[in-house]
Design a protein around this motif. Structure first.
Motif, PDB file in Angstrom:
ATOM      1  N   GLY A 138       0.803  -1.218   0.000  1.00 43.11           N
ATOM      2  CA  GLY A 138       0.000   0.000   0.000  1.00 43.11           C
ATOM      3  C   GLY A 138       0.834   1.265   0.000  1.00 43.11           C
ATOM      4  N   ALA A 139       2.148   1.137  -0.180  1.00 43.50           N
ATOM      5  CA  ALA A 139       3.026   2.312  -0.187  1.00 43.50           C
ATOM      6  C   ALA A 139       2.758   3.165  -1.428  1.00 43.50           C
TER       7      ALA A 139
ATOM      8  N   MET B 294      -2.990  -1.620  -6.282  1.00 45.82           N
ATOM      9  CA  MET B 294      -3.314  -3.023  -6.477  1.00 45.82           C
ATOM     10  C   MET B 294      -4.481  -3.205  -7.451  1.00 45.82           C
ATOM     11  N   PHE B 295      -5.496  -2.332  -7.373  1.00 47.98           N
ATOM     12  CA  PHE B 295      -6.637  -2.523  -8.252  1.00 47.98           C
ATOM     13  C   PHE B 295      -6.256  -2.278  -9.715  1.00 47.98           C
TER      14      PHE B 295
ATOM     15  N   GLY C 173     -15.671  -2.128  -4.120  1.00 46.18           N
ATOM     16  CA  GLY C 173     -14.497  -2.793  -4.677  1.00 46.18           C
ATOM     17  C   GLY C 173     -14.772  -3.387  -6.045  1.00 46.18           C
ATOM     18  N   LEU C 174     -15.928  -4.042  -6.180  1.00 46.62           N
ATOM     19  CA  LEU C 174     -16.270  -4.652  -7.457  1.00 46.62           C
ATOM     20  C   LEU C 174     -16.348  -3.607  -8.565  1.00 46.62           C
TER      21      LEU C 174
ATOM     22  N   ASN D 201     -13.212  -1.289  -1.865  1.00 49.75           N
ATOM     23  CA  ASN D 201     -12.449  -0.165  -2.389  1.00 49.75           C
ATOM     24  C   ASN D 201     -11.203   0.134  -1.559  1.00 49.75           C
ATOM     25  N   PRO D 202     -11.322   0.323  -0.231  1.00 52.02           N
ATOM     26  CA  PRO D 202     -10.111   0.611   0.542  1.00 52.02           C
ATOM     27  C   PRO D 202      -9.077  -0.516   0.465  1.00 52.02           C
ATOM     28  N   ALA D 203      -9.549  -1.757   0.455  1.00 54.90           N
ATOM     29  CA  ALA D 203      -8.627  -2.889   0.517  1.00 54.90           C
ATOM     30  C   ALA D 203      -7.752  -3.008  -0.721  1.00 54.90           C
ATOM     31  N   ILE D 204      -8.285  -2.614  -1.892  1.00 58.07           N
ATOM     32  CA  ILE D 204      -7.494  -2.770  -3.114  1.00 58.07           C
ATOM     33  C   ILE D 204      -7.059  -1.436  -3.720  1.00 58.07           C
ATOM     34  N   SER D 205      -7.331  -0.337  -2.996  1.00 59.20           N
ATOM     35  CA  SER D 205      -6.928   0.952  -3.570  1.00 59.20           C
ATOM     36  C   SER D 205      -6.084   1.797  -2.631  1.00 59.20           C
ATOM     37  N   SER D 206      -6.535   2.001  -1.392  1.00 60.80           N
ATOM     38  CA  SER D 206      -5.834   2.959  -0.535  1.00 60.80           C
ATOM     39  C   SER D 206      -5.533   2.457   0.868  1.00 60.80           C
ATOM     40  N   GLY D 207      -6.047   1.281   1.236  1.00 60.48           N
ATOM     41  CA  GLY D 207      -5.857   0.789   2.595  1.00 60.48           C
ATOM     42  C   GLY D 207      -4.458   0.259   2.843  1.00 60.48           C
TER      43      GLY D 207
END
Length: 299
Positions: A142-143, A149-150, A174-175, A255-261
């Motif tokens: 996430g750096a 990641m998305f 996320g989807l 969304n947070p898990a694959i973009s900014s988290g």
């Protein structure tokens, strides 16, 4: 290597001349060794040899940089081919002759169907490709300096033949980041398998409804909340070329898990970690879970 004493601790080290000389002076009660298992010898010894070859190739490159020779790549290719030729001669395996590295020193990146691709009409189209390697393992933390990641997942989707997703829950947020890529993938005949859960009601019904409208999709849901809980998160991108990749870690499809988290995910590759990938592929459907397959819905 220097002549200092070996550091006390745990190892899984092939005993070479350096270690053998130092271990000879240590009492048996203070050391533990074992014979290399015959069934694992090729894996253990090739892993050891990989480091030696890498050191040798770096030395070949450094030597030519120091002498001003501009053919560093060619020197490394020659050294690799000498190793391959030696193994061929020692094992009488003539098929290894086709493994010799071509003198041009190139890598194949893409091979397209001449009848069914965008370059039939536009030869200058730049094809999408993940920023991270299809052959080497990498880590996403996430750096800011890393690819999102998305974005990597979208390109993985567009460059693979089949997809398997194993996630605890799926959020619409996320989807929606991957939906266009998944639509295009399934419409061109790509097969998508998804396993998720209803645990804590975290999965969005809207997301499942949208996935059910896609062609070539199989969705399985675990409704168990007491006995076995699914917490795995894995995105597997199968490639018939032998360059399958998988993202395994902490990111559900939100969304947070694959973009900014702040999520950690390891991207493993079939070329780099074949045994690990084999295990991933053969345990994709958890035997301990009761799964219900959802019917497809009309778009």
């Amino acid at each position: 290597m220097d002549d200092t004493k070996l550091t006390a601790g745990f190892y899984e080290q092939v005993i070479n001349e350096y270690f053998a000389k130092r271990l000879a002076h240590i009492e048996n009660r203070f050391k533990e060794t074992k014979k290399i298992d015959q069934t694992e010898a090729s894996t253990v010894l090739s892993g050891y040899l990989k480091d030696i070859v890498a050191q040798g190739l770096e030395s070949a490159k450094d030597t030519e940089e120091a002498t001003g020779d501009a053919t560093g790549l060619q020197r490394q290719i020659e050294l690799v081919n000498k190793i391959i030729k030696l193994i061929q001669d020692e094992t009488h395996n003539d098929e290894l002759a086709e493994s010799l590295v071509d003198k041009k020193g190139e890598e194949l990146l893409t091979l397209l169907d001449s009848q069914n691709n965008i370059r039939v009409v536009n030869a200058n189209v730049k094809l999408p490709r993940p920023q991270t390697s299809l052959a080497e393992t990498s880590l996403f933390t996430g750096a800011k300096h890393e690819p999102r990641m998305f974005n990597e997942l979208k390109v993985e989707i567009s460059t693979c033949d089949r997809i398997d997703m194993l996630v605890s829950f799926i959020k619409w947020s996320g989807l929606s980041l991957l939906l266009d890529a998944l639509k295009e993938f399934t419409q061109r005949g790509g097969r998508l398998r998804i396993i998720t859960t209803s645990y804590l009601g975290a999965t969005d019904y809207k997301a499942i409804e949208e996935l059910q409208t896609l062609p070539n999709v199989e969705i399985k849901i675990s409704y168990e909340t007491r006995r076995t809980r699914l917490h795995a998160k894995a995105y597997i991108f199968h490639r018939d070329t032998g360059f399958t990749t998988a993202y395994i870690g902490s990111s559900n499809l939100s969304n947070p898990a694959i973009s900014s988290g702040l999520e950690w995910n390891v991207k493993i590759t079939e070329k780099d970690l074949a045994n690990t990938m084999h295990k991933v592929l053969h345990t994709f459907i958890p035997r301990s879970l009761k799964l219900i397959t959802l019917p497809r819905r009309n778009a």
